[in-house]
Design an enzyme around this catalytic site. Sequence first.
Site, PDB file in Angstrom:
ATOM      1  N   THR A  46       1.102  -1.644  -0.102  1.00 42.75           N
ATOM      2  CA  THR A  46      -0.238   0.115   0.095  1.00 42.75           C
ATOM      3  C   THR A  46       0.711   0.878   0.027  1.00 42.75           C
ATOM      4  OG1 THR A  46      -0.149   0.222   2.745  1.00 42.75           O
ATOM      5  CG2 THR A  46      -2.495  -1.357   1.108  1.00 42.75           C
ATOM      6  N   THR A  48       1.292   4.447   1.395  1.00 41.39           N
ATOM      7  CA  THR A  48       2.032   5.050   2.641  1.00 41.39           C
ATOM      8  C   THR A  48       3.287   3.750   3.369  1.00 41.39           C
ATOM      9  OG1 THR A  48       0.824   6.097   3.225  1.00 41.39           O
ATOM     10  CG2 THR A  48       1.927   6.071   4.794  1.00 41.39           C
ATOM     11  N   CYS A  49       2.330   2.599   3.441  1.00 34.25           N
ATOM     12  CA  CYS A  49       3.675   1.191   3.929  1.00 34.25           C
ATOM     13  C   CYS A  49       4.699   1.400   3.003  1.00 34.25           C
ATOM     14  CB  CYS A  49       2.776   0.615   4.222  1.00 34.25           C
ATOM     15  SG  CYS A  49       1.299   0.252   5.026  1.00 34.25           S
ATOM     16  N   SER A  50       4.555   1.302   1.665  1.00 34.75           N
ATOM     17  CA  SER A  50       5.759   0.645   0.554  1.00 34.75           C
ATOM     18  C   SER A  50       6.672   2.451   0.570  1.00 34.75           C
ATOM     19  CB  SER A  50       5.422   0.810  -0.629  1.00 34.75           C
ATOM     20  OG  SER A  50       4.635  -0.406  -0.402  1.00 34.75           O
ATOM     21  N   LEU A  54       7.741   0.722   5.718  1.00 33.75           N
ATOM     22  CA  LEU A  54       8.985  -0.455   6.068  1.00 33.75           C
ATOM     23  C   LEU A  54      10.426   0.643   5.677  1.00 33.75           C
ATOM     24  CD1 LEU A  54       9.821  -3.050   5.589  1.00 33.75           C
ATOM     25  CD2 LEU A  54       8.743  -3.358   3.813  1.00 33.75           C
TER      26      LEU A  54
END
Length: 161
Positions: A46, A48-50, A54
Site C-alpha cells: 500500500t 504509505t506503507c511502501s 517499511l
Amino acid sequence: MSIKVGDKIPAARFKQLTAEGLGEVSSEELFAGRSVVLFSVPGAYTPTCSKEHLPGFVENAEAIKAKGVDEIICLSVNDPFVMQAWGSEHGADGKVRMLADWDAGFTKAMGLDQDIGAAGLGVRGKRFSMRVEDGVVESLDIEEGKGVTVSGAAYCVNALG
C-alpha cells in the site's frame, strides 16, 4: 480494549517464508528474553506503507539495533509470500523480519485491528509500533490519523534514547 504498556504479549503463531520454505514462529520464541521493536502496517504494497513505513525501518535498522534492540519485526495481516516479496523489494533481508499475521489473530488479540473494507482491504491491523522487553509491552505508539509519525522509525530511534 487494546493492549497497553505493561501488558504481556498474547500467545500467537505467525507465518513466515524462510530458506526452508513456509514456516511458523510463536510469540514466545520471538519475544521471550529479548528486546524487540515490532511495527504494524495496514497492508504490504500500500502507498504509505511502501513509501514511508517499511523503508524508514530498513534505513534505520542499524541505529535501532545499536540502542539494544535484538530484532525489528514488520507485521501485517497478509500472507507470508506477500510479506517476503515486499520485504525483499525494500531491502529488508537481514534488517527487518517480515511476519504475516495471516488470520489477524494476534492483531485482534491485542485489540489493534480495524475494518478498512471500504478501501477494499477488509480486516487489517492499525498502524503502530511497540517496544517489547521479554514479552512485555514497554512502549506503544498508535497512529491516530493517516501517515507515519509516532509509529515511524525516526520516532522510534529518538524514543529509544
